[in-house]
Write a protein that holds these residues in place. Structure first.
Motif, short mmCIF file in Angstrom:
data_model
loop_
_atom_site.label_atom_id
_atom_site.label_comp_id
_atom_site.label_asym_id
_atom_site.label_seq_id
_atom_site.Cartn_x
_atom_site.Cartn_y
_atom_site.Cartn_z
N HIS A 252 0.80 -1.21 0.00
CA HIS A 252 0.00 0.00 0.00
C HIS A 252 0.84 1.27 0.00
O HIS A 252 0.62 2.16 -0.79
CB HIS A 252 -0.93 0.00 1.23
N ARG A 253 1.78 1.37 0.92
CA ARG A 253 2.53 2.61 1.04
C ARG A 253 3.44 2.83 -0.16
O ARG A 253 3.87 3.95 -0.42
CB ARG A 253 3.33 2.65 2.34
N ASP B 61 -2.09 5.26 5.81
CA ASP B 61 -1.49 3.96 5.53
C ASP B 61 -0.51 3.55 6.63
O ASP B 61 0.56 3.00 6.36
CB ASP B 61 -0.80 3.97 4.16
N TRP C 125 -7.13 3.82 4.60
CA TRP C 125 -5.92 4.59 4.31
C TRP C 125 -5.71 5.69 5.35
O TRP C 125 -4.69 5.73 6.01
CB TRP C 125 -6.01 5.19 2.90
#
Length: 400
Positions: free
Chosen positions: A35-36, A254, A383
């Motif tokens: 994700h990041r 995140d 998020w």
């Protein structure tokens, strides 16, 4: 011997080719990242795409003013036609793929800003963000089809382009590959004298600057100071030292902590420790003055689903029902942001400083979804954290 392309044409050809092909593979592999990492890769993908778009526009302008060297006379007529078709299809794709990507981002239901290489704020295309969700869904299909399938077409054309160049270079013909290489590679004649550099590059740069200036111009006024506006109509008995005071906020994105502050705000304070039941305060905040340590976050906060300063330039916090609790105080707080209202509790302390002023340090935690923040792109907090901490330090002097 074949005539060589100009050094400008050669440079643009190879730079665009490398950026375009590299960005295609970057786009295909973004989904597999954590994700990041996706956020950074997505911003890089958009940054390279806009770069390709403008370099391609410059190259097209250059091409129109500087015709390509003639193909070898001993080259078959059908192959010459195929070469021209491939070249112009490349122009369509070099401009069309980044442009459709820009359309997709502009019409996305997720309010994600674009910051080119982490430095330049890039606007959405006009009218697209205001489309209804249904219109955006209808638009997304064909645009996404061209954007994704166009990448495959680029690779197919690239294979044909390279195969044709190698074939003609190895045949008995004069060859074409060395025409797009510096003069040190192979025997070629010098290119014709080129023209229009100032028009092609100057025009491309001017267009880029104009578009990049739109976010800056639209932000004028959104962060204007509210100091001195007596929105509460209170007869304030405290004078705030704004230079020494601040309102900040913090949360996580995140899993990573972020911090921000409001640069412009005003406070009307009627507070007396001996008359808490008569005390009240109204803080007016300029929503467009919110900044964070990351430009992407700062830009995103200006989106319609976040602070939307173009439509709602101010937020207010009203404090009332003050109570003393041991060595501190609490007050009921009503936060009004956009069309939402949230009731919470404000806890704070009062301490004197060496300058004869009183320092208020207070904080509260709010549920951002109750204030209509991020409800489209992240309503469940996958998020951006649902809970956002708000802190304030107010340095003030009693008015006598």
């Amino acid at each position: 011997m074949s005539q060589r392309y100009s050094s400008v044409a050669i440079g643009l050809h190879w730079v665009i080719a490398l950026l375009l092909v590299g960005n295609i593979f970057l786009g295909w592999n973004m989904e597999d990242a954590e994700h990041r990492a996706i956020e950074s890769l997505f911003q890089l993908h958009k940054s390279i795409g806009i770069t390709v778009l403008f370099l391609s526009l410059i190259r097209l302008a250059w091409r129109l003013m500087n015709p390509a060297p003639a193909l070898p006379s001993d080259m078959d007529g059908k192959e010459k036609l195929a070469s021209h078709v491939v070249h112009w299809l490349f122009y369509v794709l070099m401009i069309g793929i980044p442009l459709t990507g820009w359309i997709l981002v502009s019409a996305s239901k997720f309010s994600v800003s674009t910051v080119l290489f982490g430095v330049v704020s890039w606007p959405h295309l006009p009218f697209l963000p205001e489309l209804s969700d249904n219109a955006k869904n209808i638009l997304h299909g064909p645009v996404e089809f061209f954007h994704s399938k166009g990448a495959w077409l680029v690779l197919i054309l690239l294979f044909l382009h390279v195969a044709g160049a190698v074939k003609h270079e190895l045949s008995s013909e004069s060859g074409v590959l060395k025409r797009m290489l510096p003069g040190l590679f192979g025997k070629t004649t010098a290119p014709q004298k080129s023209k229009g550099a100032s028009i092609a590059f100057g025009g491309g740069l001017l267009l880029f600057v104009i578009i990049a200036s739109i976010p800056l111009l639209s932000s004028f006024g959104s962060g204007a100071s509210n100091a001195g506006e007596a929105s509460s109509r209170l007869s304030s008995n405290w004078s705030v030292d704004y230079a020494a005071s601040e309102i900040t906020f913090s949360g996580t994105h995140d899993g990573n902590a972020f911090n921000g502050r409001f640069g412009e705000w005003s406070a009307d304070i009627q507070f007396n420790e001996d008359k808490l039941d008569e005390s009240q305060a109204v803080i007016t905040v300029s929503t467009g003055s919110a900044t964070t340590s990351k430009k992407l976050y700062t830009d995103t906060l200006k989106a319609a689903e976040w602070f939307a300063p173009s439509s709602f330039s101010q937020a207010t916090v009203t404090l009332s029902n003050f109570q003393a609790v041991e060595d501190a105080y609490i007050a009921d707080a009503v936060i009004r942001l956009k069309d939402a209202e949230l009731k919470t509790q404000w806890a704070f302390t009062l301490e004197p400083n060496d300058n004869g002023q009183t320092v208020m340090n207070g904080s509260t935690t709010v549920d951002r979804t109750k204030l209509d923040l991020g409800l489209k792109s992240d309503p469940s907090g996958n998020w951006v954290s649902i809970n956002i901490d708000i802190q304030a330090k107010v340095v003030a002097t009693p008015v006598k």
